[in-house]
Design an enzyme around this catalytic site. Structure first.
Site, PDB file in Angstrom:
ATOM      1  N   LYS A  98       0.184   4.230  -0.306  1.00 59.12           N
ATOM      2  CA  LYS A  98      -0.427   5.432   0.297  1.00 59.12           C
ATOM      3  C   LYS A  98      -0.174   6.643  -0.614  1.00 59.12           C
ATOM      4  CE  LYS A  98      -0.148   3.208   4.747  1.00 59.12           C
ATOM      5  NZ  LYS A  98      -0.060   3.310   6.206  1.00 59.12           N
ATOM      6  N   SER A 115       3.600  -2.064  10.320  1.00 61.13           N
ATOM      7  CA  SER A 115       5.056  -2.131  10.525  1.00 61.13           C
ATOM      8  C   SER A 115       5.640  -3.502  10.204  1.00 61.13           C
ATOM      9  CB  SER A 115       5.425  -1.707  11.952  1.00 61.13           C
ATOM     10  OG  SER A 115       5.018  -0.373  12.182  1.00 61.13           O
ATOM     11  N   ASN A 144       0.878  -1.168   0.000  1.00 61.23           N
ATOM     12  CA  ASN A 144       0.000   0.000   0.000  1.00 61.23           C
ATOM     13  C   ASN A 144       0.915   1.217   0.000  1.00 61.23           C
ATOM     14  OD1 ASN A 144      -1.775   2.066   0.436  1.00 61.23           O
ATOM     15  ND2 ASN A 144      -2.441   1.395   2.476  1.00 61.23           N
ATOM     16  N   GLU A 199      -6.779   4.882   7.863  1.00 63.34           N
ATOM     17  CA  GLU A 199      -6.506   6.291   7.555  1.00 63.34           C
ATOM     18  C   GLU A 199      -7.696   6.924   6.851  1.00 63.34           C
ATOM     19  OE1 GLU A 199      -2.778   5.563   5.573  1.00 63.34           O
ATOM     20  OE2 GLU A 199      -1.901   5.012   7.499  1.00 63.34           O
ATOM     21  N   HIS A 250      -9.432   1.322   4.867  1.00 58.09           N
ATOM     22  CA  HIS A 250      -8.176   1.545   5.582  1.00 58.09           C
ATOM     23  C   HIS A 250      -8.434   2.507   6.742  1.00 58.09           C
ATOM     24  CE1 HIS A 250      -4.082   2.634   6.553  1.00 58.09           C
ATOM     25  NE2 HIS A 250      -3.709   1.543   5.894  1.00 58.09           N
ATOM     26  N   GLU A 300      -5.287  -4.748  10.465  1.00 58.61           N
ATOM     27  CA  GLU A 300      -4.236  -3.748  10.687  1.00 58.61           C
ATOM     28  C   GLU A 300      -4.483  -3.022  12.006  1.00 58.61           C
ATOM     29  OE1 GLU A 300      -2.375  -2.611   6.640  1.00 58.61           O
ATOM     30  OE2 GLU A 300      -3.994  -1.215   7.063  1.00 58.61           O
ATOM     31  N   GLY A 314       2.729   2.315  10.785  1.00 59.35           N
ATOM     32  CA  GLY A 314       3.706   3.393  10.628  1.00 59.35           C
ATOM     33  C   GLY A 314       4.422   3.765  11.920  1.00 59.35           C
TER      34      GLY A 314
HETATM   35  P1  13P Z   1       3.114   0.374   7.637  1.00 59.54           P
HETATM   36  O1  13P Z   1       3.604  -0.910   7.049  1.00 59.54           O
HETATM   37  O2  13P Z   1       3.850   1.587   7.139  1.00 59.54           O
HETATM   38  O3  13P Z   1       3.003   0.318   9.125  1.00 59.54           O
HETATM   39  O4  13P Z   1       1.604   0.579   7.095  1.00 59.54           O
HETATM   40  C1  13P Z   1       0.723  -0.462   7.191  1.00 59.54           C
HETATM   41  C2  13P Z   1      -0.486  -0.097   6.413  1.00 59.54           C
HETATM   42  O5  13P Z   1      -1.215   0.797   6.785  1.00 59.54           O
HETATM   43  C3  13P Z   1      -0.743  -0.833   5.175  1.00 59.54           C
HETATM   44  O6  13P Z   1      -2.016  -0.565   4.690  1.00 59.54           O
END
Ligand code: 13P
Length: 252
Positions: free
Chosen positions: A11, A215, A9, A99, A97, A169, A175
């Site tokens: 982002k 992560s 992803n 976010e 997601h 997640e 992150g």
């Molecule tokens: P990270 O791997 O940067 O923690 O992000 C995970 C994520 O949100 C994947 O959709």
């Protein structure tokens, strides 16, 4: 039998040119290694989809958007519909997601509309769920996550549910560099699979890929993926470096 999936992803990262270079780098290695048993997906910004599709072997690598509109088409300035995503050659859509839920107010109601449109357009939803830190600290993570599923994907019929990929997640691990322990990941993945079995039957549950996200990196992927109910990963930061992403793919 369920598939192993490693999905990136990206982002809101990479220009079009950078994204194409990244996709090419992943493509060359995936092709060479012929890692046939792992489905590899690249979740790119909308602007990159068609170019990335052109630059990868789509028999080996699937391309995904990170969202789609909740409406089929019309006067919705700035939105990108599921049909538009499909027309680029992409095959997957990341939905729900954390976010998007947090920063763009995506509710279960909105997600149900997006799920329906994604499935109508023969795209595979990668449906995200996961709890915030305070819910984990209170020990209510199972109830919280299963409720997210009940309000959305558990409303699908078994046939449609069978087409989706679930991604767990934990928000506190996204992150942050703080990964769920292998026990925490396995426990939640098992809880999710049991809930799927209760809703749709054991066969559907056994065939559902449940990915871990948060992560995940080349160092911890091996241990996380070794869990019986972890069927791969949804990778954020580490998917932006071809080398790291490839190592995660090869963690199986
Ligand atoms: P990270 O791997 O940067 O923690 O992000 C995970 C994520 O949100 C994947 O959709």
């Amino acid at each position: 039998m369920r598939k192993k999936v490693v999905a990136g992803n990206w982002k809101c990262n990479t220009t079009l040119q950078e994204g194409v270079e990244l996709a090419k780098a992943v493509n060359s290695v995936v092709k060479e290694k012929g890692a046939n048993d792992v489905v590899v997906v690249l979740g790119t910004p909308f602007t990159h989809l068609s170019k990335v599709v052109e630059n990868v072997d789509t028999k080996r690598i699937g391309v995904s958007s990170q969202n789609c509109a909740a409406e089929a088409k019309g006067a919705f300035t700035g939105e990108v519909s599921a049909a538009m995503v499909k027309s680029t050659g992409a095959e997957y859509v990341i939905l729900g997601h954390s976010e998007r839920r947090e920063y763009y107010g995506e509710t279960s109601e909105i997600l149900n509309k997006k799920l329906a449109l994604t499935l109508e357009n023969s795209l595979t939803p990668i449906y995200c769920c996961g709890e915030p830190l305070e819910i984990r600290e209170a020990g209510n993570q199972k109830e919280y996550v299963i409720n997210q599923l009940k309000e959305t994907v558990f409303k699908l019929n078994a046939d449609d549910f069978g087409k989706i990929i679930v991604a767990y997640e934990p928000i506190w691990a996204i992150g942050t560099g703080k990964t769920a322990t292998t026990e925490q990941a396995q426990e939640m993945h098992k809880d999710i699979r049991d809930a799927i079995a209760a809703q749709f039957g054991q066969e559907v549950a056994n065939n559902t890929s449940i990915l871990y996200g948060g992560s995940c990196n080349p160092k911890n992927a091996n241990e996380l993926f070794a869990n019986p109910d972890v069927d791969g990963g949804l990778i954020g930061g580490a998917s932006l470096k071809a080398e790291d992403f490839i190592q995660i793919i090869n963690a199986y």
